[in-house]
Design a protein around this motif. Sequence first.
Motif, PDB file in Angstrom:
ATOM      1  N   ALA A 122       7.684  -1.592  -3.452  1.00  0.00           N
ATOM      2  CA  ALA A 122       8.073  -0.788  -2.135  1.00  0.00           C
ATOM      3  C   ALA A 122       7.592   0.717  -2.415  1.00  0.00           C
ATOM      4  N   ARG A 126       4.621   3.508  -1.048  1.00  0.00           N
ATOM      5  CA  ARG A 126       5.238   4.597  -0.404  1.00  0.00           C
ATOM      6  C   ARG A 126       4.679   6.000  -0.976  1.00  0.00           C
ATOM      7  N   PRO A 168      11.876  -8.170   2.439  1.00  0.00           N
ATOM      8  CA  PRO A 168      11.916  -7.416   3.543  1.00  0.00           C
ATOM      9  C   PRO A 168      11.590  -5.901   3.190  1.00  0.00           C
ATOM     10  N   LYS A 169      12.063  -5.470   2.115  1.00  0.00           N
ATOM     11  CA  LYS A 169      11.899  -3.870   1.724  1.00  0.00           C
ATOM     12  C   LYS A 169      10.373  -3.528   1.452  1.00  0.00           C
ATOM     13  N   LEU A 171       7.855  -5.282   2.737  1.00  0.00           N
ATOM     14  CA  LEU A 171       6.936  -5.465   3.652  1.00  0.00           C
ATOM     15  C   LEU A 171       7.088  -4.417   4.685  1.00  0.00           C
ATOM     16  N   LYS A 172       8.374  -3.610   4.755  1.00  0.00           N
ATOM     17  CA  LYS A 172       8.629  -2.524   5.548  1.00  0.00           C
ATOM     18  C   LYS A 172       7.513  -1.340   4.893  1.00  0.00           C
ATOM     19  N   ALA A 173       7.788  -1.329   3.530  1.00  0.00           N
ATOM     20  CA  ALA A 173       6.877  -0.314   3.046  1.00  0.00           C
ATOM     21  C   ALA A 173       5.423  -0.420   3.447  1.00  0.00           C
ATOM     22  N   LYS A 175       4.139  -2.247   5.974  1.00  0.00           N
ATOM     23  CA  LYS A 175       3.619  -1.749   7.386  1.00  0.00           C
ATOM     24  C   LYS A 175       3.749  -0.100   7.584  1.00  0.00           C
ATOM     25  N   GLU A 176       4.215   0.632   6.808  1.00  0.00           N
ATOM     26  CA  GLU A 176       4.355   1.931   6.618  1.00  0.00           C
ATOM     27  C   GLU A 176       2.866   2.521   6.122  1.00  0.00           C
TER      28      GLU A 176
END
Length: 205
Positions: A122, A126, A168-169, A171-173, A175-176
């Motif tokens: 993640a 980022r 989840p962490k 995948l969130k990164a 997507k961003e």
Amino acid sequence: MLDEHQITMPSIGLSYEMVTDSTLNAAKHAKALGAKYIMVAWIPHDSTFTIDDAKKAVADFNAAGKVLQQNGITLCYHNHGYEFVKYQDGTLFDYIVKNTNSGYVSFEMDMLWAFHGRANPAQLLREYPKRWKLMHLKDIRKGVANDLTGGTDIKNDVALGTGQIDIPKVLKAAKEAGIEHYFIEDESPDHAAQIPQTVKYLKSL
């Protein structure tokens, strides 16, 4: 066969040697399959990945990436864990990202190999948000120790959400970061049972 089964192949995996030594031929292969990306998953090296290996890869990727870009194909390097050797104030992976031309070279995140190489998937997404285009969705069995070998038993591939990675962490990164294509990759002998479990997990998020 792709047409027959109504499957698209946005990315094709080719060897380092083919991409760097036969770049136009590599582009031809990608175009024949309708792929817009060529992924390279391994940089040749001895037992330990070194700065000299990284420097050669940077030069080769920049040269091949330029030719591929001129032919409508984007080169992506797929991390494999061994690149996270410490170097200066970061790692050799950082060196590769910072020294490849962003116009010619992009990256595919393999979350298992990043994690296994003692990196934070993640955080990497980022840190270099404009460089990642593709992603391998994989999880690693609980209890498996991380190292810099770039290898682990295929039996350590487990269904997403059952291993060590905070899916989840990551995948969130992702997507961003604007990941364009996600590929479920399961090399385990139990993949036929695990992949439906992975799909169910992803749908639950």
